[in-house]
Design an enzyme around this catalytic site. Structure first.
Site, PDB file in Angstrom:
ATOM      1  N   HIS A 129       0.746  -1.145  -0.046  1.00  0.00           N
ATOM      2  CA  HIS A 129       0.050  -0.042   0.071  1.00  0.00           C
ATOM      3  C   HIS A 129       0.983   1.237  -0.006  1.00  0.00           C
ATOM      4  O   HIS A 129       0.583   2.208  -0.714  1.00  0.00           O
ATOM      5  CB  HIS A 129      -0.775   0.035   1.150  1.00  0.00           C
ATOM      6  N   GLY A 183      -2.519  -1.184  -7.202  1.00  0.00           N
ATOM      7  CA  GLY A 183      -1.458  -2.505  -7.453  1.00  0.00           C
ATOM      8  C   GLY A 183      -1.905  -3.274  -8.453  1.00  0.00           C
ATOM      9  O   GLY A 183      -3.237  -3.995  -8.554  1.00  0.00           O
TER      10      GLY A 183
HETATM   11  P1  AMP Z   1      -6.405  -3.781  -0.511  1.00  0.00           P
HETATM   12  O1  AMP Z   1      -6.387  -3.042   0.503  1.00  0.00           O
HETATM   13  O2  AMP Z   1      -5.964  -5.144  -0.428  1.00  0.00           O
HETATM   14  O3  AMP Z   1      -8.032  -3.425  -1.176  1.00  0.00           O
HETATM   15  O4  AMP Z   1      -5.514  -3.058  -1.638  1.00  0.00           O
HETATM   16  C1  AMP Z   1      -5.458  -1.710  -1.806  1.00  0.00           C
HETATM   17  C2  AMP Z   1      -4.797  -1.371  -3.235  1.00  0.00           C
HETATM   18  O5  AMP Z   1      -3.336  -1.716  -2.739  1.00  0.00           O
HETATM   19  C3  AMP Z   1      -5.026  -2.114  -4.236  1.00  0.00           C
HETATM   20  O6  AMP Z   1      -4.961  -1.280  -5.256  1.00  0.00           O
HETATM   21  C4  AMP Z   1      -3.992  -3.252  -4.192  1.00  0.00           C
HETATM   22  O7  AMP Z   1      -3.724  -3.874  -5.431  1.00  0.00           O
HETATM   23  C5  AMP Z   1      -2.767  -2.695  -3.675  1.00  0.00           C
HETATM   24  N1  AMP Z   1      -1.826  -3.596  -3.293  1.00  0.00           N
HETATM   25  C6  AMP Z   1      -2.202  -4.629  -2.096  1.00  0.00           C
HETATM   26  N2  AMP Z   1      -0.927  -5.471  -1.988  1.00  0.00           N
HETATM   27  C7  AMP Z   1      -0.093  -4.860  -2.606  1.00  0.00           C
HETATM   28  C8  AMP Z   1       1.364  -5.385  -3.067  1.00  0.00           C
HETATM   29  N3  AMP Z   1       1.651  -6.391  -2.519  1.00  0.00           N
HETATM   30  N4  AMP Z   1       1.984  -4.628  -3.929  1.00  0.00           N
HETATM   31  C9  AMP Z   1       1.415  -3.633  -4.664  1.00  0.00           C
HETATM   32  N5  AMP Z   1       0.041  -3.342  -4.475  1.00  0.00           N
HETATM   33  C10 AMP Z   1      -0.534  -3.614  -3.434  1.00  0.00           C
END
Ligand code: AMP
Length: 282
Positions: free
Chosen positions: A37, A147
């Site tokens: 994040h 991401g």
């Molecule tokens: P989430 O909180 O899981 O909904 O993720 C929020 C954002 O962070 C989304 O755009 C995800 O794709 C991105 N994200 C989560 N894990 C990663 C990672 N390991 N590398 C890059 N982006 C990430």
């Protein structure tokens, strides 16, 4: 002097250029923040004058048997993380505030959901798109950062904003991994030591799949079968396949591939569902 604009494309570009003068970057998240994040926040910081991160565990994107209730939540710690990363505004609305009393609209992007996570999580991306669109309307960012770990989500949100001429640039950011190659995820917190040992094999499998695809000796189905047998033992494969990176259609050996493929999969390690992918340029 007045300027006359006759095409949608030109109008969109002019509005985009105007936005760049005071650009707001939005990073939508569900919290339980980690370096993945924060990498989005840092990228937004580089590009934008003001960075807004949202934290909202979106009930619309969880299926009835999924982990909405136990999804990790730690707003205080997240808030400290965001401060350190230089985030300007944390937007953390209550569920009732953002959903309203009688939400009657759902955003559905046609055509990209019959495979991958869309196939095994019906309604998931409608829930994602509905909330992301609401966030865009509330925050009105010039750029929004996602991401590439959630590859299908990235493609679907990009399609939504293109289809609806939404004045926001969707920026995909690379997957951040731990030192053993495991893609960082809020759900990694659920993994036992044993599960973790299994989970690190996911990225190894995808990298081997990418290598084998480059050799062009095996068919896609043969490669995925081999990966399941050699690397992914001890976990349940939800899906694993080679997909067209733009259309997300399952790769068909008989057709000439376009520019890029994505080798993507979802796996249950114990009860924890993990996703990962690797882009393969042809
Ligand atoms: P989430 O909180 O899981 O909904 O993720 C929020 C954002 O962070 C989304 O755009 C995800 O794709 C991105 N994200 C989560 N894990 C990663 C990672 N390991 N590398 C890059 N982006 C990430």
């Amino acid at each position: 002097m007045m300027r006359t604009v006759k095409t949608v494309k030109e109008m969109a570009k002019i509005r985009g250029d105007l936005c760049k003068m005071n650009i707001i970057g939005l990073v939508p998240t569900m919290g339980a923040l980690h370096e993945g994040h924060l990498s989005l926040i840092r990228k937004a910081k580089k590009d934008c004058n003001i960075v807004i991160a949202s934290i909202f565990v979106n009930p619309l994107q969880f299926g009835p048997k999924e982990d909405f209730k136990k999804y990790p939540r730690d707003l205080e710690k997240d808030s400290e993380f965001l401060k350190l990363a230089g985030c300007d505004i944390l937007f953390s609305p209550q569920s009732g505030d953002i959903l309203g009393k009688d939400l009657g609209t759902s955003v559905h992007v046609e055509g990209l959901q019959s495979v991958m996570c869309g196939a095994s999580r019906p309604g998931h991306f409608d829930g994602v798109c509905t909330i992301v669109l609401k966030l865009f309307n509330i925050v009105r960012p010039g750029n929004a950062y996602f991401g590439l770990k959630d590859y299908q989500q990235f493609v679907i949100i990009k399609k939504m904003t293109d289809d609806l001429d939404m004045p926001v640039n969707i920026i995909g950011c690379p997957i951040i991994r731990d030192r053993n190659g495991l893609a960082l995820s809020s759900r990694n917190a659920y993994l036992s030591k044993d599960d973790y040992t299994k989970a690190v094999r996911i990225n190894k499998a995808l990298r081997e799949g990418s290598r084998l695809a480059g050799l062009k000796k095996l068919k896609a189905g043969e490669i995925t079968a081999l990966l399941k047998k050699e690397y992914l033992k001890g976990m349940k494969t939800d899906y694993l396949g080679f997909y067209d990176a733009d259309m997300l259609s399952l790769f068909d050996e008989k057709k000439k591939p376009s520019g890029k493929l994505v080798l993507a999969g979802a796996f249950f390690v114990g009860n924890t569902r993990l996703i990962d992918n690797i882009i393969i340029r042809i």
